[in-house]
Design an enzyme around this catalytic site. Sequence first.
Site, PDB file in Angstrom:
ATOM      1  CE1 TYR A 139       0.553   1.679   4.297  1.00 47.09           C
ATOM      2  CE2 TYR A 139       0.811  -0.694   4.518  1.00 47.09           C
ATOM      3  CZ  TYR A 139       0.985   0.587   5.019  1.00 47.09           C
ATOM      4  OH  TYR A 139       1.607   0.764   6.230  1.00 47.09           O
ATOM      5  CB  CYS A 140       1.848   3.877  -1.654  1.00 45.12           C
ATOM      6  SG  CYS A 140       0.988   3.759  -3.236  1.00 45.12           S
ATOM      7  CB  THR A 141      -0.062   8.430  -0.294  1.00 40.16           C
ATOM      8  OG1 THR A 141       1.120   8.408   0.503  1.00 40.16           O
ATOM      9  CG2 THR A 141      -0.985   9.542   0.191  1.00 40.16           C
TER      10      THR A 141
END
EC number: 1.14.-.-
Length: 319
Positions: A180-182
Site C-alpha cells: 500500500y501507499c498514499t
Amino acid sequence: MATTKPYRVLLYYMYTTIENPEEFAAEHLAFCNSLELKGRILVAKEGINGTCSGTVEQTEKYMEAMNNDPRFDGIVFKIDEADGHAFKKMHVRPRPELVTLRLEDDINPHEITGKYLEPKDFYEAMKQEDTVIIDARNDYEFDLGHFKGAIKPDIESFRELPDWIRENKEVLEGKKILTYCTGGIRCEKFSGWLVREGYEDVSQLHGGIVTYGKDPEVQGELWDGQCYVFDERIAVPVNQKEHVIVGKDHFTGEPCERYVNCANPECNKKILCSEENEAKYLRACSHECRVSPRNRYVIQHELTEEQVAAALEKIEAGK
C-alpha cells in the site's frame, strides 16, 4: 458530493502516454494558472501524477477538462474538502519517471502489476495469518501512521525499496504479499516489480490509503496514526473509528503527530516534535544542526549568540 468547505484538494494519477512531457507541462501550467489552482503536478512520457487545490468551481473546471482529454479517459480524482489552498504556488514539472524507481528495466503497470484489492478486500486480507503487509512509502511517512502489523522498510526514498526487498526476501517467501501507499501510484510499479521478481501472490490497495480512509464500509479501520501528505496539510486522518497516535517526539519519545523540518538547511530532515521541544531544541535534530551558522530557527527568531548558548546549556543540563 455534498460540500461544506469552500476549497478542495485533488489527488490523482494516471499511467498513460504523453508524447511530449515538456510541451504538455508548459501548456498545463498555463491552464492551471488560468484557473488559479495551486499545486504540484509531475508529467512524464508514462503519465501524470498530481495534487492541486482550488475552490469548488476551479477544481470542477479542472476535472471537467481532464475528463474531456482522451489521454485521461477513466482518471480517478480523490477529493478532500479544505478551508483554503494546500499549496503556496503552482508547479507542473516534466520528469523521466512519475515515481522514481530508476530500474534498469522499467515497469509498465499496464503490462504487469499486482492484483487490485478494494478497501473491504484489503481489510479482510490484512487479517489473514499467512499475509505480510509491506508499506511502500518512506520511513518518515510510516512513522506518522501505518496499517497495524505492516512492515516498515528502512528506506528514505522509494528507489531504495527494491534493494531492501532483495536484502530481506526471507520475510516475504511463501507469503501472500499486500502493498500500500498514499494514493496507489507507487504500488502500481512496486507490486509489478514484485511479480516480475517471482513473487506469486501480490496484491495492492486500490486507490491507496486515501481511498481506504474514505470507504464507508471499512472507515479506515486497522490504520493507526495519520497519513502523511505532500502538501501544507502534512497529515490527514484515516481511521474514522479510533485515533491511535503512533508518532513519537524526536526528543522525548512522547506521542506526537507534528512534523517540522530540521532548521539546518543542509540537513532538512523531517522530525516529529512538539512546539515546546521545537523551541527548546532550536528545531534541530542534533547538536551539529543546532550550532549550524545557517540554522533557520535561530535566524527566523533573531536569537543572539547568548540566547543560543543559553539554550545549548539548558539542553546539556537536562541530559
